[in-house]
Design a protein around this motif. Sequence first.
Motif, short mmCIF file in Angstrom:
data_model
loop_
_atom_site.label_atom_id
_atom_site.label_comp_id
_atom_site.label_asym_id
_atom_site.label_seq_id
_atom_site.Cartn_x
_atom_site.Cartn_y
_atom_site.Cartn_z
N GLU A 102 -8.61 4.27 -2.38
CA GLU A 102 -8.48 3.06 -1.57
C GLU A 102 -9.31 1.94 -2.17
O GLU A 102 -10.53 2.04 -2.25
CB GLU A 102 -8.91 3.33 -0.13
CG GLU A 102 -8.99 2.11 0.77
CD GLU A 102 -7.72 1.26 0.73
OE1 GLU A 102 -7.87 0.05 0.44
OE2 GLU A 102 -6.62 1.81 0.95
N LYS A 161 0.81 -1.20 0.00
CA LYS A 161 0.00 0.00 0.00
C LYS A 161 0.86 1.27 0.00
O LYS A 161 0.71 2.16 0.83
CB LYS A 161 -0.97 0.01 1.19
CG LYS A 161 -2.08 -1.04 1.12
CD LYS A 161 -3.05 -0.71 -0.01
CE LYS A 161 -4.25 -1.65 -0.04
NZ LYS A 161 -5.25 -1.35 0.96
N ALA A 206 -3.50 1.45 4.47
CA ALA A 206 -4.33 1.91 3.37
C ALA A 206 -3.62 3.00 2.59
O ALA A 206 -2.63 3.58 3.04
CB ALA A 206 -5.68 2.40 3.90
N TYR A 207 -4.16 3.28 1.38
CA TYR A 207 -3.69 4.42 0.60
C TYR A 207 -4.31 5.68 1.20
O TYR A 207 -5.52 5.92 1.07
CB TYR A 207 -4.10 4.29 -0.85
CG TYR A 207 -3.49 3.09 -1.55
CD1 TYR A 207 -2.12 3.00 -1.75
CD2 TYR A 207 -4.29 2.05 -2.02
CE1 TYR A 207 -1.56 1.91 -2.40
CE2 TYR A 207 -3.74 0.96 -2.68
CZ TYR A 207 -2.38 0.89 -2.85
OH TYR A 207 -1.82 -0.19 -3.49
#
Length: 582
Positions: A414, A80, A237-238
């Motif tokens: 995401e 990620k 997460a992004y």
Amino acid sequence: MSRYRTFYRNTIAGLLIIVGLVAILVYVKKQPIEQSKPDREEPLSPVLMSRPEPPPISFVEEANARGIDFIPENGAVGDKWLPESMGSGVAVFDVENDGDLDLYFSNGRSWDDASPTFGRLYLNDGHARFSDHTRASGLDHSIYGTGVALGDVNRDGLMDLFVAAVGANQLYINQGNGMFQETTATLDCGNSDWSSSAGFFDYDQDGDDDLLVLNYISWSPDLDNKVNYQIEGIGKAYGPPNNFPGTQLCLFENHDGNFNDISATSGLSDQQLATSSKALGLVFWDVNQDHMLDVVVANDTVANQVFINLGNGRFSEQGGQSGIGFDAAGKATGAMGIDVAHYLNNDRTAIAIGNFGGESSSFYVSRTQLFFTDEAMISGIGAASRSVVGFGTFFFDYDLDGHLDFFQTNGHVENLIQQVESGVSYQQQNQLFWHCGLSCQPTYQLVQNAGDLSADALVGRAAAYGDLDADGDLDIIVTQVNAPTRLYINQQNTPHQWITLSLSTADHRSIIGATIEVSGTFGTQKHVYSQTRSYQSQVQPWITLGLGQNTTLPVKVTVTELNGRSHTRSFSSVNQVVNWEL
């Protein structure tokens, strides 16, 4: 609070405002009105009586059928890392000067470079049938490409190609016949290893294309791991760029095909600014109408910037003073794509910016030469754009009626967002807004049925337009994150007429920023020449002029360069491509 929770907080706040306004209107309606009845009933204005509907025009997705099989590589294997979410760029240009539009896509790569991948060059046969020419072109270098830019660096009449990257940027000189030569020019600078978008423009009006490179954030895999952005229920997460250091812009001055880095003395360096950049999109525009090209930059989570060209090799940043730095609520937005246009066919301009979910796309309208107000809601694009994450954005006349419509491609960052946020999708629909006329309010209307263009759900990133099938109307190309590229062929069959201008000069000087004014019985139009628009993209180098129906000839067109040179022609026929040497 996370960026995604902010999305819902902003949405709820907006709903509460709407409820409050409705309550006020109900209260006012119940109050007695003491006024004399007019002697006769005044007819309702046409705007109130009826609202025109968009023409029934369909866009058909035909990328694979026409030979475009590009699926960008982003290197994602589960770490990620933020660059994986940002997508590849696209450029629309005539590589061989053979009269049709070709396509170049930048490409990422695996982080260990175990399986090298390349940007892809597709040549057009003149009928929008494309063949992959990458291996034979000299563009088969494996870099983590992002934005692309086009300019005639050595003034030989051929468009050269710059590719921004995570890592070393690359400049390729067009040799003709579909061949490019990589240069040894060093076009990296600043405190960032991540360049995002870029564009060529003649900032000093010496005829050469100078190069402006945007940097996004100061980034490395180690720093991304240390930031370790988390979403409950997903894990890493992004995320937004908030916890990464900002960067600076880079300006390279062209001297006979050789570039000098003048960033430190130009006023574009972050050491000289109140805030640094987290830049993703840019446009060139003479904002204060002093015949010098200025730069407007879309920044992600920090204030947008407006760099006013002072004419002495320096720029002055005036984003805050101009009203473009922040949205209508006075906040910095998650800004990505950007475009600017004379959207009412007069001197008034609009700067549109695609923002993160929960933030309407911005629509800054000029009130004076250097003051803008965000009119997203009253323009017609605000409410519809609030629920999506907008990347590539541009103005274009898709139905050739003489009014500039607006397009935005969308997609979340995401890929697992649906697991934790009900009603929010990773894949999102494109949005096409029709310009309903100069007397119509609001100006823009969301098109509900534009064929595949509005039906597709995708993770949209770069977006550009061009008349790829040479039928006069404008087609759309959109890249995705680790998914097939989309080519939407415009199937409009209105009786609207058009003229397309392919502009050049005998000495191959830069004409970026030239103004094109069109007049006839249909009224007037005003356009500005630049390919640098949208997000990590370059649109077609030609100017397509929609003229509407039953155009009375001749049509008068005046092109005025920034240096004041003016050129006028009258055209006695329509529905043609005109090669015009200024």
